[in-house]
Scaffold this motif. Structure first.
Motif, PDB file in Angstrom:
ATOM      1  N   ILE A 164      44.732  42.669  42.570  1.00 23.16           N
ATOM      2  CA  ILE A 164      43.353  42.236  42.360  1.00 23.16           C
ATOM      3  C   ILE A 164      42.913  41.389  43.562  1.00 23.16           C
ATOM      4  N   PRO A 165      41.607  41.227  43.740  1.00 23.88           N
ATOM      5  CA  PRO A 165      41.154  40.468  44.918  1.00 23.88           C
ATOM      6  C   PRO A 165      41.450  38.973  44.832  1.00 23.88           C
ATOM      7  N   ALA A 166      41.479  38.427  43.607  1.00 23.08           N
ATOM      8  CA  ALA A 166      41.746  36.985  43.460  1.00 23.08           C
ATOM      9  C   ALA A 166      42.252  36.697  42.059  1.00 23.08           C
ATOM     10  N   GLY A 167      43.150  35.723  41.954  1.00 23.30           N
ATOM     11  CA  GLY A 167      43.657  35.328  40.641  1.00 23.30           C
ATOM     12  C   GLY A 167      42.668  34.423  39.926  1.00 23.30           C
ATOM     13  N   ILE A 168      42.853  34.295  38.611  1.00 20.09           N
ATOM     14  CA  ILE A 168      41.994  33.413  37.811  1.00 20.09           C
ATOM     15  C   ILE A 168      42.914  32.406  37.121  1.00 20.09           C
ATOM     16  N   THR A 220      40.457  31.010  43.933  1.00 22.80           N
ATOM     17  CA  THR A 220      40.110  32.105  44.850  1.00 22.80           C
ATOM     18  C   THR A 220      40.600  31.746  46.251  1.00 22.80           C
ATOM     19  N   ASP A 221      40.350  30.523  46.637  1.00 23.39           N
ATOM     20  CA  ASP A 221      40.795  30.045  47.950  1.00 23.39           C
ATOM     21  C   ASP A 221      42.325  30.119  48.036  1.00 23.39           C
ATOM     22  N   TRP A 222      42.996  29.638  46.979  1.00 20.80           N
ATOM     23  CA  TRP A 222      44.469  29.667  46.966  1.00 20.80           C
ATOM     24  C   TRP A 222      44.961  31.116  47.056  1.00 20.80           C
ATOM     25  N   SER A 223      44.302  31.988  46.289  1.00 19.84           N
ATOM     26  CA  SER A 223      44.709  33.399  46.262  1.00 19.84           C
ATOM     27  C   SER A 223      44.634  34.015  47.655  1.00 19.84           C
ATOM     28  N   ILE A 224      43.527  33.786  48.339  1.00 22.03           N
ATOM     29  CA  ILE A 224      43.345  34.418  49.648  1.00 22.03           C
ATOM     30  C   ILE A 224      44.331  33.818  50.659  1.00 22.03           C
ATOM     31  N   ARG A 225      44.605  32.531  50.501  1.00 23.36           N
ATOM     32  CA  ARG A 225      45.615  31.915  51.378  1.00 23.36           C
ATOM     33  C   ARG A 225      46.995  32.528  51.116  1.00 23.36           C
ATOM     34  N   ILE A 238      33.523  29.574  49.764  1.00 28.69           N
ATOM     35  CA  ILE A 238      34.300  30.823  49.843  1.00 28.69           C
ATOM     36  C   ILE A 238      33.609  31.806  50.803  1.00 28.69           C
ATOM     37  N   ASP A 239      32.292  31.925  50.668  1.00 27.86           N
ATOM     38  CA  ASP A 239      31.543  32.853  51.540  1.00 27.86           C
ATOM     39  C   ASP A 239      31.700  32.478  53.010  1.00 27.86           C
ATOM     40  N   MET A 240      31.717  31.166  53.269  1.00 27.33           N
ATOM     41  CA  MET A 240      31.824  30.718  54.658  1.00 27.33           C
ATOM     42  C   MET A 240      33.248  30.951  55.196  1.00 27.33           C
ATOM     43  N   ARG A 241      34.241  30.631  54.357  1.00 29.02           N
ATOM     44  CA  ARG A 241      35.630  30.769  54.827  1.00 29.02           C
ATOM     45  C   ARG A 241      36.094  32.220  54.895  1.00 29.02           C
ATOM     46  N   TYR A 242      35.638  33.001  53.898  1.00 35.62           N
ATOM     47  CA  TYR A 242      36.132  34.383  53.788  1.00 35.62           C
ATOM     48  C   TYR A 242      34.937  35.330  53.667  1.00 35.62           C
ATOM     49  N   PRO A 243      34.277  35.624  54.790  1.00 40.90           N
ATOM     50  CA  PRO A 243      33.039  36.420  54.725  1.00 40.90           C
ATOM     51  C   PRO A 243      33.244  37.819  54.141  1.00 40.90           C
ATOM     52  N   LEU A 244      34.475  38.325  54.176  1.00 38.73           N
ATOM     53  CA  LEU A 244      34.707  39.685  53.678  1.00 38.73           C
ATOM     54  C   LEU A 244      35.061  39.719  52.191  1.00 38.73           C
ATOM     55  N   PHE A 245      35.200  38.543  51.580  1.00 40.18           N
ATOM     56  CA  PHE A 245      35.710  38.514  50.205  1.00 40.18           C
ATOM     57  C   PHE A 245      34.825  39.298  49.236  1.00 40.18           C
ATOM     58  N   ARG A 246      33.520  39.098  49.330  1.00 36.65           N
ATOM     59  CA  ARG A 246      32.619  39.778  48.385  1.00 36.65           C
ATOM     60  C   ARG A 246      32.712  41.300  48.527  1.00 36.65           C
ATOM     61  N   SER A 247      32.849  41.768  49.763  1.00 36.45           N
ATOM     62  CA  SER A 247      32.948  43.228  49.934  1.00 36.45           C
ATOM     63  C   SER A 247      34.288  43.735  49.395  1.00 36.45           C
ATOM     64  N   GLU A 248      35.330  42.881  49.460  1.00 32.46           N
ATOM     65  CA  GLU A 248      36.620  43.278  48.874  1.00 32.46           C
ATOM     66  C   GLU A 248      36.498  43.409  47.355  1.00 32.46           C
ATOM     67  N   THR A 292      35.977  46.860  42.586  1.00 31.59           N
ATOM     68  CA  THR A 292      35.205  47.294  41.420  1.00 31.59           C
ATOM     69  C   THR A 292      34.896  48.789  41.530  1.00 31.59           C
ATOM     70  N   ALA A 293      34.585  49.228  42.749  1.00 29.13           N
ATOM     71  CA  ALA A 293      34.192  50.630  42.936  1.00 29.13           C
ATOM     72  C   ALA A 293      35.379  51.593  42.858  1.00 29.13           C
ATOM     73  N   CYS A 294      36.591  51.084  43.053  1.00 21.87           N
ATOM     74  CA  CYS A 294      37.747  52.001  43.113  1.00 21.87           C
ATOM     75  C   CYS A 294      38.099  52.595  41.746  1.00 21.87           C
ATOM     76  N   GLY A 295      37.602  52.000  40.662  1.00 14.98           N
ATOM     77  CA  GLY A 295      37.765  52.619  39.347  1.00 14.98           C
ATOM     78  C   GLY A 295      38.949  52.143  38.532  1.00 14.98           C
ATOM     79  N   ILE A 296      39.863  51.385  39.150  1.00 12.41           N
ATOM     80  CA  ILE A 296      41.061  50.948  38.425  1.00 12.41           C
ATOM     81  C   ILE A 296      40.694  50.028  37.255  1.00 12.41           C
ATOM     82  N   LEU A 297      39.643  49.253  37.466  1.00 13.64           N
ATOM     83  CA  LEU A 297      39.222  48.309  36.429  1.00 13.64           C
ATOM     84  C   LEU A 297      38.717  49.063  35.198  1.00 13.64           C
ATOM     85  N   GLN A 298      37.900  50.079  35.452  1.00 17.39           N
ATOM     86  CA  GLN A 298      37.354  50.869  34.353  1.00 17.39           C
ATOM     87  C   GLN A 298      38.492  51.568  33.601  1.00 17.39           C
ATOM     88  N   GLU A 299      39.464  52.058  34.376  1.00 11.54           N
ATOM     89  CA  GLU A 299      40.603  52.733  33.761  1.00 11.54           C
ATOM     90  C   GLU A 299      41.410  51.771  32.887  1.00 11.54           C
TER      91      GLU A 299
END
Lengths: 384, 115
Positions: free
Chosen positions: A170-174, A203-208, A252-262, A267-274
């Motif tokens: 997943i992109p980030a832990g909760i 989220t910050d910890w996860s990406i680190r 988060i947006d400032m530190r990790y500009p690509l996070f939202r696209s990840e 979400t688009a890859c379909g694994i979540l829906q599955e």
């Protein structure tokens, strides 16, 4: 030489919450810890409610869990960091960071541990839940249907049976309920206090952690009921109508500009829906198999008993699917040419009963197929 | 739905309150150091950014004056251009007038009769 038994520290962060914390602690004491050591530490972040900290300490003493009240309010990130550091200091192998507005399935920690042990590159395993950001299992009313220890245990057992110790990237832990190997905590460090009173620190910890090649995972075989925004609501951390803190998202947006696209790509890859579809299907199927199911023919569902599964067939002849419901989980069952056979195949057993609220082709077909001694019993649906 | 689980009577961790006090204090000091370093760093950046802002504001003021000058020139040129248009229109009107056409005709006749 045999491996030492894993030692897990479950850290429950508390800020007020008289209404839900006792249930959480009781749930923590019921956790199955076969094959590993499990200790529970309640970290009271200097709850301001008069008398609550004293009561909570007494409750923890009586229940048999550790209790610590920090001399000054720390905010969620620093309170979580205290728990992580306590795990390092105490020589634990794994630490679970948990909110206090949760009910653990009795196998939840064992499942999370299994997920972490199955792959040494796992840096964190987030439990699955009705309320875990975008990963949440869909349910029509979780507080009504799921906030019960026995129900949560059953869901946990069912999902564990279906998913085992599988993990999904997943992109980030909760951090409502997340397990981290202490080795990963040593490498990555603790939460960044820049997130103030909380939100987005995990989220910050996860990406680190991912930058150090650790996997961020969701463990769909570990279920924890989450009421959501319990402590944060108490603290007034999240504004009404919001689910996050915009100022922390900006960091988060400032530190990790690509996070939202990840996240968008995930979400688009379909694994979540599955995951959602398979999880709900398994829960509904198993509820029918274990507790029985009633087939209803009518326009609106009429839940006669919440502990059994209800399958609603719309009397309209051109309807292609029935809707199976169990405690707020819903899944369509494709009917095909033979509705009775389709339903029988789905559950692998005969129905417990028929509830005929409407006459029509379905009613005749089902009565002929299942041969229940029932009469047409038109009743107003519950809503009416 | 109940599941029998094996649970001990106590789950009190090995870390004591004294340990947690020590860890808490130690981490608080580290957090302070980090926060202090960030404040020092951010103050330096803020000072630098402020200086940049003053410079940019100065440049902006100069640019505004320059733009004002350019606007004045453009207005002057726009006035001259309008004058040229007006003169062209006047010339066209003269060329279309009966007296001008008569004068042109007379000059052609004069050129023919006078050797």
């Amino acid at each position: 030489m045999s491996q030492p038994e894993p030692r897990v520290l479950l850290v429950i962060t508390v800020y007020n919450g008289r209404a839900f914390v006792p249930q959480c602690i009781e749930s923590a004491m019921r956790l199955d810890s076969t094959g590993f050591d499990l200790d529970v530490l309640v970290l009271d972040d200097k709850s301001p409610e008069p008398g609550w900290s004293v009561d909570l300490e007494a409750l923890c003493g009586k229940t048999g869990v550790g209790y610590y009240c920090t001399p000054r309010n720390l905010g969620i990130p620093r309170n979580v960091s205290l728990g992580m550091l306590a795990a390092i200091d105490g020589g634990y192998s794994h630490v679970v960071i948990s909110n206090s507005d949760v009910i653990y399935a009795s196998n939840a920690i064992a499942q999370l541990l299994g997920a972490c042990l199955a792959d040494p590159t796992v840096g964190s395993a987030t439990a699955w839940s009705n309320n875990v950001s975008l990963y949440s299992i869909p349910n029509s009313d979780p507080d009504l249907h799921l906030a019960d220890q026995q129900v949560v245990d059953w869901i946990g057992a069912t999902l564990a049976g279906s998913y085992g110790t599988t993990t999904v990237n997943i992109p980030a832990g909760i951090s409502f309920s997340i397990m981290m190997p202490v080795a990963a905590v040593r490498d990555v460090g603790v939460m960044d206090p820049v997130f103030g009173r909380g939100y987005c620190e995990e989220t910050d910890w996860s990406i680190r952690s991912r930058a150090l090649d650790y996997r961020l995972t969701l463990a769909p075989g570990a279920f924890v009921y989450h009421h959501g925004q319990g402590s944060n609501g108490e603290a007034g951390l999240v504004a009404a109508g919001h689910t996050t803190v915009p100022a922390n998202e900006a960091i988060i947006d400032m530190r990790y500009p690509l996070f939202r696209s990840e996240v968008a790509a995930f979400t688009a890859c379909g694994i979540l829906q599955e995951l959602h579809e398979r999880g709900v299907e398994e829960l509904v199927r198993q509820s029918g198999r274990q507790f029985g199911y009633v087939i209803q023919v009518g326009w609106l569902p009429r839940i006669t008993a919440p502990d059994i599964c209800h399958v609603l067939l719309n009397p309209a002849v051109d309807v292609s699917a029935a809707i199976a419901r169990f405690r707020g989980f819903e899944i369509p069952i494709e009917l095909g040419d033979d509705p009775a056979a389709a339903i029988r195949d789905f559950f692998g057993k005969e129905p417990t009963g028929l509830d005929l609220l409407s006459r029509g082709p379905f009613t005749q077909h089902l009565r002929a197929e299942f041969r229940f001694d029932v009469e047409f019993a038109p009743m107003y649906p519950e809503r009416v | 739905m109940a599941k029998t689980a094996t649970t001990p009577e106590s789950r009190v961790p090995t870390v004591t309150s004294d340990d947690l006090d020590r860890i808490n204090l130690s981490q608080a000091l580290r957090d302070f150091e980090v926060a202090n370093a960030r404040v020092v760093d951010l103050t330096a950046r803020l000072t630098e950014t402020h200086q940049r802002l003053v410079n940019v504001q100065h440049e902006l003021s100069l640019t505004r004056v320059h733009v004002g000058d350019l606007n004045a020139i453009i207005e002057t040129q726009r006035g001259a251009a309008q004058q040229i248009v007006d003169l062209n229109n006047e010339l066209a009107a003269i060329r279309r007038s009966r007296s001008f056409r008569l004068a042109v005709h007379m000059s052609r006749v004069a050129r023919r009769v006078m050797p």
